[in-house]
Motif scaffolding. Structure first.
Motif, PDB file in Angstrom:
ATOM      1  N   LYS A  34       0.750  -1.141   0.220  1.00 12.74           N
ATOM      2  CA  LYS A  34       0.182  -0.248  -0.305  1.00 12.74           C
ATOM      3  C   LYS A  34       0.695   0.997  -0.121  1.00 12.74           C
ATOM      4  N   GLU A  35       2.042   1.144   0.904  1.00 14.24           N
ATOM      5  CA  GLU A  35       3.161   2.505   0.975  1.00 14.24           C
ATOM      6  C   GLU A  35       3.683   2.872  -0.376  1.00 14.24           C
ATOM      7  N   HIS A  36       3.914   1.752  -0.902  1.00  9.28           N
ATOM      8  CA  HIS A  36       4.762   1.539  -2.255  1.00  9.28           C
ATOM      9  C   HIS A  36       3.879   1.921  -3.549  1.00  9.28           C
ATOM     10  N   GLU A  37       2.706   2.181  -4.076  1.00  9.36           N
ATOM     11  CA  GLU A  37       1.525   1.247  -4.406  1.00  9.36           C
ATOM     12  C   GLU A  37       1.822   2.296  -5.231  1.00  9.36           C
ATOM     13  N   LYS A  38       1.949   3.627  -6.036  1.00 15.52           N
ATOM     14  CA  LYS A  38       2.515   5.028  -7.227  1.00 15.52           C
ATOM     15  C   LYS A  38       3.980   4.062  -7.834  1.00 15.52           C
ATOM     16  N   ASP A  39       5.022   3.839  -6.883  1.00 14.31           N
ATOM     17  CA  ASP A  39       6.144   3.361  -7.581  1.00 14.31           C
ATOM     18  C   ASP A  39       5.494   1.756  -8.257  1.00 14.31           C
ATOM     19  N   LEU A  40       4.881   0.961  -8.001  1.00 13.12           N
ATOM     20  CA  LEU A  40       4.358  -0.384  -8.055  1.00 13.12           C
ATOM     21  C   LEU A  40       3.609  -0.557  -9.402  1.00 13.12           C
ATOM     22  N   LYS A  41       2.393   0.507  -9.717  1.00 10.73           N
ATOM     23  CA  LYS A  41       1.833   0.987 -10.490  1.00 10.73           C
ATOM     24  C   LYS A  41       2.886   1.355 -11.827  1.00 10.73           C
ATOM     25  N   ASN A  42       3.798   2.308 -11.211  1.00  9.32           N
ATOM     26  CA  ASN A  42       4.371   3.492 -12.541  1.00  9.32           C
ATOM     27  C   ASN A  42       5.641   2.256 -13.159  1.00  9.32           C
ATOM     28  N   GLU A  43       5.975   1.379 -12.446  1.00  8.46           N
ATOM     29  CA  GLU A  43       6.940   0.172 -12.919  1.00  8.46           C
ATOM     30  C   GLU A  43       6.187  -0.357 -13.383  1.00  8.46           C
ATOM     31  N   GLN A  44       4.725  -1.158 -13.143  1.00  5.86           N
ATOM     32  CA  GLN A  44       4.381  -2.197 -14.003  1.00  5.86           C
ATOM     33  C   GLN A  44       3.971  -1.901 -15.435  1.00  5.86           C
ATOM     34  N   VAL A  45       4.050  -0.312 -16.216  1.00  4.69           N
ATOM     35  CA  VAL A  45       3.455   0.001 -17.234  1.00  4.69           C
ATOM     36  C   VAL A  45       4.408  -1.075 -18.187  1.00  4.69           C
ATOM     37  N   ALA A  46       3.493  -1.561 -19.109  1.00  2.00           N
ATOM     38  CA  ALA A  46       4.191  -2.841 -20.621  1.00  2.00           C
ATOM     39  C   ALA A  46       5.033  -1.447 -21.142  1.00  2.00           C
ATOM     40  N   LYS A  47       5.844  -2.713 -21.261  1.00  2.00           N
ATOM     41  CA  LYS A  47       6.051  -1.869 -23.184  1.00  2.00           C
ATOM     42  C   LYS A  47       5.638  -2.879 -25.023  1.00  2.00           C
ATOM     43  N   VAL A  48       4.598  -2.206 -24.989  1.00  2.09           N
ATOM     44  CA  VAL A  48       4.471  -3.215 -26.190  1.00  2.09           C
ATOM     45  C   VAL A  48       5.840  -2.838 -27.696  1.00  2.09           C
ATOM     46  N   GLU A  49       5.005  -4.124 -27.941  1.00  4.96           N
ATOM     47  CA  GLU A  49       6.207  -4.185 -28.850  1.00  4.96           C
ATOM     48  C   GLU A  49       5.653  -3.937 -30.528  1.00  4.96           C
ATOM     49  N   THR A  50       6.255  -4.285 -31.518  1.00  2.00           N
ATOM     50  CA  THR A  50       5.209  -4.121 -32.469  1.00  2.00           C
ATOM     51  C   THR A  50       6.616  -5.478 -33.342  1.00  2.00           C
ATOM     52  N   VAL A  51       5.310  -6.121 -33.884  1.00  2.00           N
ATOM     53  CA  VAL A  51       5.543  -7.002 -34.388  1.00  2.00           C
ATOM     54  C   VAL A  51       5.803  -7.190 -36.052  1.00  2.00           C
ATOM     55  N   VAL A  52       6.510  -7.040 -36.659  1.00  3.86           N
ATOM     56  CA  VAL A  52       6.486  -6.667 -38.238  1.00  3.86           C
ATOM     57  C   VAL A  52       6.276  -8.592 -38.731  1.00  3.86           C
ATOM     58  N   LYS A  53       5.863  -8.796 -39.471  1.00  2.00           N
ATOM     59  CA  LYS A  53       6.061 -10.335 -40.263  1.00  2.00           C
ATOM     60  C   LYS A  53       6.696  -9.784 -41.321  1.00  2.00           C
ATOM     61  N   GLY A  54       7.408 -10.835 -41.620  1.00  2.00           N
ATOM     62  CA  GLY A  54       8.424 -10.952 -43.323  1.00  2.00           C
ATOM     63  C   GLY A  54       7.088 -11.523 -44.058  1.00  2.00           C
ATOM     64  N   ASP A  55       8.511 -10.030 -45.126  1.00  2.00           N
ATOM     65  CA  ASP A  55       7.066 -11.109 -46.503  1.00  2.00           C
ATOM     66  C   ASP A  55       6.836 -12.015 -46.902  1.00  2.00           C
ATOM     67  N   GLU A  56       5.147 -12.573 -47.427  1.00  2.00           N
ATOM     68  CA  GLU A  56       4.796 -14.166 -47.319  1.00  2.00           C
ATOM     69  C   GLU A  56       4.025 -13.770 -48.379  1.00  2.00           C
ATOM     70  N   PRO A  57       4.402 -14.527 -49.706  1.00  2.00           N
ATOM     71  CA  PRO A  57       4.108 -14.153 -50.374  1.00  2.00           C
ATOM     72  C   PRO A  57       2.621 -14.886 -50.281  1.00  2.00           C
ATOM     73  N   GLY A  58       1.523 -14.170 -51.824  1.00  2.00           N
ATOM     74  CA  GLY A  58       0.850 -14.127 -51.767  1.00  2.00           C
ATOM     75  C   GLY A  58       0.067 -15.715 -51.907  1.00  2.00           C
TER      76      GLY A  58
END
Length: 143
Positions: free
Chosen positions: A100-124
């Motif tokens: 409870k005392e460290h709730e703000k710090d823990l929430k700030n640390e918990q922010v998830a980093k979103v990584e963009t996944v790029v698919k390779g070129d696939e043929p049609g």
């Protein structure tokens, strides 16, 4: 003479009782020392070792989450911070208070980093297959 015999017998009984008391006291002291030694070994144990040992006592849904290395690492980091701040790890009340005392710090640390996944070129579907067979992708490797 009879009195001497009775006095000797009484003295022997008293000595026997005293020796039993002494033995009982020694055993109590040994138990205390054993408990102290056990506490010291628990203190010497690292947090990682304690978590590994105590994981068996946890409910299965928590065990499954802690098996994930990222979550386990985060859990260990929090435990180290709590220990550093002097939180008794055997007291759920103290642990909740610390959170409870460290709730703000823990929430700030918990922010998830979103990584963009790029698919390779696939043929049609109707493009020639990249494996070089000469067939259409849908008939060759696209199955």
């Amino acid at each position: 003479m009879v009195f001497d015999f009775l006095f000797k017998k009484k003295k022997e009984e008293e000595q026997k009782k005293e020796s039993e008391k002494a033995v009982a006291e020694v055993k109590k002291e040994e138990k205390k020392e054993d408990k102290k030694a056990e506490k010291e070994t628990k203190k010497k144990e690292s947090i990682e070792e304690r978590i590994e040992r105590e994981m068996n006592a946890l409910p299965s849904f928590i065990k499954n989450k802690i098996k994930d290395p990222a979550i386990k690492k985060r859990f260990i980091e929090l435990a180290k911070r709590m220990e550093k701040d002097g939180v008794d790890m055997n007291s759920p009340r103290q642990m909740k208070k610390w959170v409870k005392e460290h709730e703000k710090d823990l929430k700030n640390e918990q922010v998830a980093k979103v990584e963009t996944v790029v698919k390779g070129d696939e043929p049609g579907r109707n493009d020639p297959c990249p494996c070089g067979s000469g067939k259409k992708y849908k008939k060759c490797c696209g199955k």
